[in-house]
Design a protein around this motif. Structure first.
Motif, PDB file in Angstrom:
ATOM      1  N   ASP A  67       0.821  -1.202   0.000  1.00 44.30           N
ATOM      2  CA  ASP A  67       0.000   0.000   0.000  1.00 44.30           C
ATOM      3  C   ASP A  67       0.864   1.265   0.000  1.00 44.30           C
ATOM      4  O   ASP A  67       1.566   1.548   0.982  1.00 44.30           O
ATOM      5  CB  ASP A  67      -0.899   0.002   1.235  1.00 44.30           C
ATOM      6  N   PRO A  68       0.811   2.080  -1.074  1.00 47.42           N
ATOM      7  CA  PRO A  68       1.661   3.271  -1.133  1.00 47.42           C
ATOM      8  C   PRO A  68       1.283   4.327  -0.102  1.00 47.42           C
ATOM      9  O   PRO A  68       2.138   5.109   0.321  1.00 47.42           O
ATOM     10  CB  PRO A  68       1.475   3.783  -2.557  1.00 47.42           C
ATOM     11  N   LYS A  90       9.590  16.559  -3.205  1.00 48.64           N
ATOM     12  CA  LYS A  90       9.870  17.281  -4.450  1.00 48.64           C
ATOM     13  C   LYS A  90      10.454  16.335  -5.497  1.00 48.64           C
ATOM     14  O   LYS A  90      10.037  16.341  -6.668  1.00 48.64           O
ATOM     15  CB  LYS A  90      10.835  18.433  -4.189  1.00 48.64           C
ATOM     16  N   LEU A  91      11.408  15.513  -5.081  1.00 48.53           N
ATOM     17  CA  LEU A  91      12.000  14.550  -6.011  1.00 48.53           C
ATOM     18  C   LEU A  91      10.970  13.514  -6.456  1.00 48.53           C
ATOM     19  O   LEU A  91      10.985  13.066  -7.605  1.00 48.53           O
ATOM     20  CB  LEU A  91      13.196  13.865  -5.363  1.00 48.53           C
ATOM     21  N   GLY A  92      10.072  13.134  -5.534  1.00 45.32           N
ATOM     22  CA  GLY A  92       9.010  12.202  -5.905  1.00 45.32           C
ATOM     23  C   GLY A  92       8.083  12.791  -6.947  1.00 45.32           C
ATOM     24  O   GLY A  92       7.670  12.113  -7.895  1.00 45.32           O
ATOM     25  N   ARG A  93       7.763  14.070  -6.788  1.00 42.45           N
ATOM     26  CA  ARG A  93       6.897  14.741  -7.758  1.00 42.45           C
ATOM     27  C   ARG A  93       7.572  14.828  -9.131  1.00 42.45           C
ATOM     28  O   ARG A  93       6.944  14.599 -10.170  1.00 42.45           O
ATOM     29  CB  ARG A  93       6.551  16.140  -7.244  1.00 42.45           C
ATOM     30  N   PRO A 104       3.414   4.811 -18.551  1.00 44.71           N
ATOM     31  CA  PRO A 104       2.086   5.152 -18.025  1.00 44.71           C
ATOM     32  C   PRO A 104       1.422   3.935 -17.375  1.00 44.71           C
ATOM     33  O   PRO A 104       1.513   2.823 -17.884  1.00 44.71           O
ATOM     34  CB  PRO A 104       1.306   5.592 -19.273  1.00 44.71           C
ATOM     35  N   SER A 105       0.768   4.167 -16.230  1.00 46.56           N
ATOM     36  CA  SER A 105       0.055   3.082 -15.562  1.00 46.56           C
ATOM     37  C   SER A 105      -1.012   3.658 -14.651  1.00 46.56           C
ATOM     38  O   SER A 105      -0.902   4.792 -14.168  1.00 46.56           O
ATOM     39  CB  SER A 105       1.019   2.219 -14.736  1.00 46.56           C
ATOM     40  N   ALA A 106      -2.050   2.869 -14.406  1.00 41.40           N
ATOM     41  CA  ALA A 106      -3.122   3.298 -13.516  1.00 41.40           C
ATOM     42  C   ALA A 106      -2.610   3.476 -12.086  1.00 41.40           C
ATOM     43  O   ALA A 106      -3.090   4.342 -11.354  1.00 41.40           O
ATOM     44  CB  ALA A 106      -4.254   2.275 -13.547  1.00 41.40           C
ATOM     45  N   GLU A 107      -1.625   2.665 -11.675  1.00 39.87           N
ATOM     46  CA  GLU A 107      -1.095   2.781 -10.315  1.00 39.87           C
ATOM     47  C   GLU A 107      -0.355   4.105 -10.119  1.00 39.87           C
ATOM     48  O   GLU A 107      -0.488   4.750  -9.073  1.00 39.87           O
ATOM     49  CB  GLU A 107      -0.171   1.605 -10.022  1.00 39.87           C
ATOM     50  N   LEU A 108       0.412   4.506 -11.117  1.00 40.54           N
ATOM     51  CA  LEU A 108       1.088   5.799 -11.028  1.00 40.54           C
ATOM     52  C   LEU A 108       0.070   6.935 -11.010  1.00 40.54           C
ATOM     53  O   LEU A 108       0.212   7.906 -10.251  1.00 40.54           O
ATOM     54  CB  LEU A 108       2.062   5.977 -12.200  1.00 40.54           C
ATOM     55  N   ASP A 109      -0.957   6.821 -11.838  1.00 38.35           N
ATOM     56  CA  ASP A 109      -2.001   7.853 -11.865  1.00 38.35           C
ATOM     57  C   ASP A 109      -2.682   7.974 -10.512  1.00 38.35           C
ATOM     58  O   ASP A 109      -2.939   9.082 -10.016  1.00 38.35           O
ATOM     59  CB  ASP A 109      -3.051   7.535 -12.937  1.00 38.35           C
ATOM     60  N   LEU A 111      -1.473   7.151  -7.553  1.00 36.22           N
ATOM     61  CA  LEU A 111      -0.557   7.705  -6.560  1.00 36.22           C
ATOM     62  C   LEU A 111      -0.413   9.212  -6.748  1.00 36.22           C
ATOM     63  O   LEU A 111      -0.388   9.971  -5.774  1.00 36.22           O
ATOM     64  CB  LEU A 111       0.808   7.026  -6.655  1.00 36.22           C
ATOM     65  N   ALA A 112      -0.342   9.651  -8.001  1.00 34.35           N
ATOM     66  CA  ALA A 112      -0.242  11.086  -8.279  1.00 34.35           C
ATOM     67  C   ALA A 112      -1.481  11.825  -7.798  1.00 34.35           C
ATOM     68  O   ALA A 112      -1.393  12.938  -7.266  1.00 34.35           O
ATOM     69  CB  ALA A 112      -0.030  11.317  -9.770  1.00 34.35           C
ATOM     70  N   ALA A 113      -2.639  11.210  -7.961  1.00 35.15           N
ATOM     71  CA  ALA A 113      -3.882  11.831  -7.505  1.00 35.15           C
ATOM     72  C   ALA A 113      -3.947  11.887  -5.985  1.00 35.15           C
ATOM     73  O   ALA A 113      -4.464  12.855  -5.405  1.00 35.15           O
ATOM     74  CB  ALA A 113      -5.079  11.070  -8.058  1.00 35.15           C
TER      75      ALA A 113
END
Length: 220
Positions: A67-68, A90-93, A104-109, A111-113
Motif C-alpha cells: 500500500d503506497p 519534491k524529487l518524488g513529484r 504510463p500506468s493506472a497505479e502511477l495515476d 498515486l499522483a492523484a
C-alpha cells in the motif's frame, strides 16, 4: 522483466531531477569532511548503509505492490528532518512526471492523484519500477545506486575531483550495494513494519543547515 528498462530507470540522465541534489555532499565538502576520493568513499559507504538502506526498503516494498499510502507514512516516520522530507517529496513529484510519461500506468495515476504535492521519492521509484515490468530487486538496486552516485557526481563538481576517481569509488562500493539491496528486499517481503529505519543524524542536521544557506550549488 526488462533489463533495458532497468538501465533506463537507473540512468543518471533519466529526467527525475536528481542531478540538482548532492545527497548531503555539499555541506560535507564545506565542513571539510570530504576532501578527496578516500573521504568520498567513506561518506558514500555511510550513506549507503543508512539512507540508502532505508530508501531501498521503501522502493522494494512499493515495487512489490504494498500500500503506497501506508508506505508514505512509513517514509515520513523514517525521515526526521523537515528539509529532507520536503526534498523527498519534491524529487518524488519530479520522478512522477517522468515516470508517467515513460511508463504510463493506472497505479502511477492513482498515486499522483493521492499526493498532488508529491510522495516520497523511493515510493515513486518502486512504483515506477513496477510499471516498467521490473521487480523489487531492481527497485532496491536503483535506490542504493542513487544513494551513492548522487554524492559522487556532486563532489566531482564541488571539488573538481577526477571523474575517474569518483567512478572508481562507485565500483569499489558495488559489493556493498548488492548486499544492502538484498537486505532491503528481504525486509520488504516481511512487510511494512519490518522495513529498515536506519538513520544518519549528521545528514539530518546538515540538511537543515544547508536548506538555510542563501547561496548554494545544489538544492540539497
Amino acid at each position: 522483466m526488462s533489463r533495458a528498462g532497468l538501465l533506463v530507470l537507473a540512468d543518471g540522465r533519466f529526467p527525475a531531477g536528481g542531478h540538482a541534489h548532492s545527497g548531503g555532499a555539499e555541506p560535507a565538502v564545506k565542513a571539510g569532511r570530504i576532501r578527496d576520493a578516500r573521504d568520498l568513499e567513506a561518506f558514500c559507504r555511510g550513506r549507503l548503509h543508512t539512507t540508502g538502506l532505508t530508501s531501498a526498503g521503501l522502493a522494494a516494498a512499493a515495487a512489490l505492490g504494498l500500500d503506497p499510502l501506508a508506505l508514505d507514512e512509513a517514509a515520513d516516520a523514517r525521515t526526521p528532518s523537515p528539509a529532507l522530507r520536503a526534498t523527498a517529496r519534491k524529487l518524488g513529484r519530479q520522478m512522477m512526471r517522468a515516470a508517467r510519461s515513460t511508463w504510463p500506468s493506472a497505479e502511477l495515476d492513482a498515486l499522483a492523484a493521492a499526493f498532488p504535492r508529491g510522495t516520497h521519492q523511493p515510493i515513486v521509484l518502486g512504483l515506477t519500477a513496477r510499471s516498467a515490468g521490473l521487480g523489487p530487486e531492481d527497485a532496491a538496486h536503483c535506490a542504493v545506486y542513487e544513494s551513492v552516485s548522487g554524492p559522487a557526481t556532486a563532489v566531482v563538481r564541488l571539488l573538481s575531483l577526477d571523474p575517474f576517481e569518483a567512478t572508481a569509488v562507485l565500483a569499489r562500493l558495488a559489493p556493498a550495494m548488492d548486499e544492502v539491496a538484498g537486505q532491503a528486499v528481504h525486509a520488504a517481503y516481511e512487510g511494512i513494519d519490518a522495513l529498515p529505519a536506519a538513520s544518519a543524524p549528521l545528514l539530518d542536521i546538515t540538511a537543515e543547515a544547508h536548506a538555510a544557506w542563501p547561496v548554494r550549488l545544489f538544492a540539497s
